[in-house]
Design a protein around this motif. Sequence first.
Motif, PDB file in Angstrom:
ATOM      1  N   MET A 178      -1.291  -2.573   4.998  1.00  0.00           N
ATOM      2  CA  MET A 178      -0.915  -1.513   5.914  1.00  0.00           C
ATOM      3  C   MET A 178      -0.880  -2.062   7.348  1.00  0.00           C
ATOM      4  O   MET A 178       0.066  -1.836   8.069  1.00  0.00           O
ATOM      5  CB  MET A 178      -1.905  -0.360   5.777  1.00  0.00           C
ATOM      6  N   LEU A 235     -10.400   6.589   3.560  1.00  0.00           N
ATOM      7  CA  LEU A 235     -10.491   6.343   2.123  1.00  0.00           C
ATOM      8  C   LEU A 235     -11.931   6.089   1.695  1.00  0.00           C
ATOM      9  O   LEU A 235     -12.376   6.577   0.652  1.00  0.00           O
ATOM     10  CB  LEU A 235      -9.588   5.175   1.720  1.00  0.00           C
ATOM     11  N   ILE A 251      -7.364   4.552   8.426  1.00  0.00           N
ATOM     12  CA  ILE A 251      -7.001   4.856   7.036  1.00  0.00           C
ATOM     13  C   ILE A 251      -8.046   4.294   6.073  1.00  0.00           C
ATOM     14  O   ILE A 251      -8.471   4.970   5.126  1.00  0.00           O
ATOM     15  CB  ILE A 251      -5.594   4.328   6.723  1.00  0.00           C
ATOM     16  N   THR A 252      -8.510   3.074   6.325  1.00  0.00           N
ATOM     17  CA  THR A 252      -9.559   2.494   5.487  1.00  0.00           C
ATOM     18  C   THR A 252     -10.825   3.332   5.544  1.00  0.00           C
ATOM     19  O   THR A 252     -11.455   3.608   4.522  1.00  0.00           O
ATOM     20  CB  THR A 252      -9.865   1.054   5.941  1.00  0.00           C
ATOM     21  N   ILE A 286      -4.958   2.154  13.417  1.00  0.00           N
ATOM     22  CA  ILE A 286      -4.483   3.007  12.323  1.00  0.00           C
ATOM     23  C   ILE A 286      -4.947   2.451  10.978  1.00  0.00           C
ATOM     24  O   ILE A 286      -5.376   3.208  10.096  1.00  0.00           O
ATOM     25  CB  ILE A 286      -2.952   3.163  12.387  1.00  0.00           C
TER      26      ILE A 286
END
Length: 103
Positions: free
Chosen positions: A1, A32, A28-29, A24
Amino acid sequence: MNIALSFLLIPFIGIIGASIATLIGFLITWLLRMKQTRFFHQMQAKTLFWCSLAILFIQSIYVSLSDVPNIVIQLGFALMLITCQLLLAKKMMRAKNARRLAK
């Protein structure tokens, strides 16, 4: 990503594009991982938590896009973030004590 976003943003924004792509990617990591942790520990992410996350995200964008960050605005962001975190910690301690008393 992160690599894909870097390829997209670096030609247009330069080094700031790399920092935004990394931000970003980390966000996102983290989201999750938060979802995975909540699955195993039944954590409840409430309004204060998301509020502090939003403040941190806005602060990061402000710092990366401004040439000379204003110290007063930075202190305002820091105070809002600390207030949210303290309220969140207080709420978590109350919940922990309530569970302990229920046993």
